[in-house]
Design an enzyme around this catalytic site. Structure first.
Site, PDB file in Angstrom:
ATOM      1  N   CYS A  33       8.867  35.650 -25.430  1.00  0.00           N
ATOM      2  CA  CYS A  33      10.038  37.221 -26.155  1.00  0.00           C
ATOM      3  C   CYS A  33      10.158  38.612 -24.612  1.00  0.00           C
ATOM      4  O   CYS A  33       9.417  38.715 -24.399  1.00  0.00           O
ATOM      5  CB  CYS A  33       9.749  37.971 -27.449  1.00  0.00           C
ATOM      6  SG  CYS A  33      10.671  39.734 -27.139  1.00  0.00           S
ATOM      7  N   CYS A  36      10.467  41.539 -25.150  1.00  0.00           N
ATOM      8  CA  CYS A  36       9.219  42.284 -25.124  1.00  0.00           C
ATOM      9  C   CYS A  36       8.628  42.653 -24.421  1.00  0.00           C
ATOM     10  O   CYS A  36       8.354  43.877 -23.595  1.00  0.00           O
ATOM     11  CB  CYS A  36       8.119  41.622 -26.476  1.00  0.00           C
ATOM     12  SG  CYS A  36       8.982  40.706 -27.528  1.00  0.00           S
TER      13      CYS A  36
END
Length: 110
Positions: A33, A36
């Site tokens: 991700c 993230c």
């Protein structure tokens, strides 16, 4: 001092949740991700003390899907502010620096 960031599994998450009386952040992420990584980088670079000294626990949703499900995590990154062991505030996405500071302000209210 920068936020102490720990990687948590189910066991250490529950220990953190039960032991902490002061606010702390759980951040649910995934290795794949990119948002993230952006969020964690922003969090590390913030110098404002309301968020800088906040303990942070990082949970990999791929390794700990039960925790993600328990706290209703549908997307990554998801930040959950815990106070007295209970979730008080949830934010999803790669928050901006100003949004992270709002989370820090929420911490000072508890």
């Amino acid at each position: 001092m920068q936020s102490a960031r720990r990687h948590l599994n189910s066991e250490t998450f529950e220990q953190q949740r039960e032991a902490r009386e002061s606010p702390w952040l759980a951040i649910f992420v995934a290795d794949w991700c990119q948002p993230c990584e952006t969020l964690l980088s922003r969090l590390s670079s913030i110098s404002h003390e309301s968020i800088r000294d906040l303990p942070v626990g990082v949970v990999d949703v791929d390794r700990e899907p039960t925790l993600a499900e328990r706290y209703g995590v549908k997307g990554t990154p998801t930040m959950i502010l815990f106070v007295d062991g209970e979730p008080r505030l949830t934010r999803v996405g790669a928050l901006s620096e100003s949004q992270l500071l709002q989370v820090g302000e929420e911490c000072t209210r508890h």
